[in-house]
Design a protein around this motif. Structure first.
Motif, short mmCIF file in Angstrom:
data_model
loop_
_atom_site.label_atom_id
_atom_site.label_comp_id
_atom_site.label_asym_id
_atom_site.label_seq_id
_atom_site.Cartn_x
_atom_site.Cartn_y
_atom_site.Cartn_z
N ALA A 85 -8.99 16.64 -12.45
CA ALA A 85 -10.19 16.65 -11.51
C ALA A 85 -10.09 17.64 -10.54
O ALA A 85 -11.55 18.10 -10.26
N LEU A 86 -9.12 18.38 -10.06
CA LEU A 86 -9.35 19.62 -9.08
C LEU A 86 -9.96 20.94 -10.02
O LEU A 86 -10.82 21.43 -9.26
N VAL A 87 -9.38 20.96 -11.21
CA VAL A 87 -9.88 22.03 -12.06
C VAL A 87 -11.66 21.77 -12.12
O VAL A 87 -12.31 22.80 -11.95
N ARG A 88 -11.94 20.52 -12.51
CA ARG A 88 -13.31 20.46 -12.62
C ARG A 88 -14.05 20.64 -11.40
O ARG A 88 -15.48 20.72 -11.36
N ALA A 89 -13.34 20.25 -10.30
CA ALA A 89 -14.02 20.68 -8.97
C ALA A 89 -14.04 22.07 -8.39
O ALA A 89 -14.57 22.38 -7.44
N GLY A 104 0.90 -1.19 0.04
CA GLY A 104 0.00 -0.13 0.07
C GLY A 104 0.86 1.27 -0.04
O GLY A 104 0.18 2.25 0.13
N ALA A 105 2.11 1.10 -0.11
CA ALA A 105 3.05 2.39 -0.06
C ALA A 105 2.94 3.26 -1.22
O ALA A 105 2.88 4.33 -1.16
N LEU A 106 2.79 2.55 -2.27
CA LEU A 106 2.78 3.33 -3.77
C LEU A 106 1.54 3.00 -4.61
O LEU A 106 1.03 1.87 -4.55
N LEU A 107 0.88 4.19 -4.61
CA LEU A 107 -0.27 4.23 -5.83
C LEU A 107 -0.11 4.39 -7.08
O LEU A 107 0.99 5.26 -7.42
N GLN A 108 -0.93 3.86 -8.01
CA GLN A 108 -0.54 3.85 -9.37
C GLN A 108 -1.63 4.22 -10.36
O GLN A 108 -1.51 4.30 -11.67
N ASP A 109 -2.82 4.16 -9.84
CA ASP A 109 -4.09 4.32 -10.45
C ASP A 109 -4.49 5.80 -10.62
O ASP A 109 -4.78 6.45 -9.57
N PRO A 110 -4.19 6.52 -11.87
CA PRO A 110 -4.74 8.04 -11.98
C PRO A 110 -6.16 8.24 -11.43
O PRO A 110 -6.19 9.31 -10.80
N GLU A 118 -9.17 10.99 -7.33
CA GLU A 118 -10.46 11.02 -6.28
C GLU A 118 -10.13 11.42 -5.14
O GLU A 118 -10.79 12.05 -4.18
N ARG A 119 -8.92 10.65 -4.86
CA ARG A 119 -8.23 10.79 -3.18
C ARG A 119 -7.88 12.45 -3.24
O ARG A 119 -8.15 12.87 -1.99
N MET A 120 -7.36 13.17 -3.91
CA MET A 120 -7.03 14.27 -4.04
C MET A 120 -8.08 15.34 -3.82
O MET A 120 -8.02 16.23 -3.15
N VAL A 121 -9.15 15.21 -4.64
CA VAL A 121 -10.21 16.15 -4.54
C VAL A 121 -10.80 16.00 -3.30
O VAL A 121 -11.36 16.75 -2.58
N ARG A 122 -11.28 14.67 -2.70
CA ARG A 122 -11.73 14.56 -1.24
C ARG A 122 -10.60 15.15 -0.15
O ARG A 122 -11.21 15.72 0.80
N LEU A 123 -9.42 15.05 -0.56
CA LEU A 123 -8.46 15.65 0.44
C LEU A 123 -8.71 17.23 0.53
O LEU A 123 -8.91 18.07 1.44
#
Length: 256
Positions: A240-244, A184-190, A195-200
């Motif tokens: 995703a951030l721009v769309r949000a 779980g250390a490294l994430l690779q799915d764009p 989605e995680r960053m928009v939630r954050l």
């Protein structure tokens, strides 16, 4: 939050050995954590990276690290206080000189790798980095992990502190990064990281590796330039951030 910075670690190639796609990443991010030659990067690479950042309107930050080229700065070194202060000062001066020749200047400081993780809890090394930044230019903001000893000491010393979160890294329930090499250390799915960053950004929280929801406050988001699919992840997060309705903007002063 209506605006956020997006940063990436760049300038990490060395000679004929290439790492990441700096030119493509500079079209996406707002701040560039440029290596300073100790953990990665040779002088020509660093000069060219600074020049590209200036041309792209991306703010330059000095990514200081341990003197550990073979280990890419990801191995702990037990420094004497004065030695670490001097090493950080050396890196700041070197990169700032190259950045100025390229038409810019360093605008903030971010520790790299093992140094970054060490000074989350290590009082002595955190104090050494804070002292070096203060002696070089106390107007430089420092970028670090929320809740870290480093940011606490930096704030106490009068430095501007900026909290960051990581696009491509997993989090523990304590709000720290899952160590590299662990599940779980490294994430690779764009799509997942976007989605995680928009939630954050919208809710100030992130899901840890055990499924718990962890509060995380961040003024800057980091995508590692050497991660698999780094460009795709950075583009997905930005889009995703721009769309949000979130504006992407550097936290430090733009290059002049």
């Amino acid at each position: 939050m209506t605006h956020i910075d997006l940063n990436s670690d760049l300038g990490e190639s060395f000679g004929t050995w290439r790492l990441g796609d700096d030119a493509a990443m500079l079209d996406v991010v707002t701040s560039a954590n440029v290596a300073c030659g100790f953990h990665a990067g040779d002088p020509r690479t660093l000069l060219e990276t600074c020049a590209r950042a200036v041309a792209a309107g991306v703010v330059i930050g000095a990514q200081v690290g341990y003197r550990d080229l073979p280990g890419f700065g990801r191995r702990f070194i037990d420094y004497a206080h004065a030695d670490l202060v001097a090493d950080v000062l050396y890196q700041l001066g070197a990169l700032d000189g190259l950045a100025r020749v390229a038409g810019g200047a360093i605008r903030y400081v971010k520790p790299h790798g093992a140094l970054y993780n060490t000074i989350v809890h290590h009082e002595e090394q955190a104090a050494a980095v804070v002292e070096a930044v203060g002696r070089y230019d106390p107007a430089l903001p420092v970028l670090g992990l929320p809740g870290s000893v480093f940011l606490r000491l930096a704030e106490k010393a009068g430095l501007r502190t900026v909290s960051e979160a990581f696009v491509d890294r997993g989090y523990t329930p304590a709000g720290t990064l899952v160590p590299r090499g662990e599940p779980g250390a490294l994430l690779q799915d764009p799509a997942e990281v976007a989605e995680r960053m928009v939630r954050l950004v919208e809710r100030g929280e992130i899901v840890a590796v055990d499924g718990t929801v962890v509060p995380v406050r961040a003024d800057s988001l980091c995508v590692h330039g050497d991660s698999p699919g780094a460009i795709a992840m950075a583009e997905a997060v930005r889009g995703a951030l721009v769309r949000a309705g979130v504006t992407l903007a550097p936290f430090a002063g733009a290059e002049e």
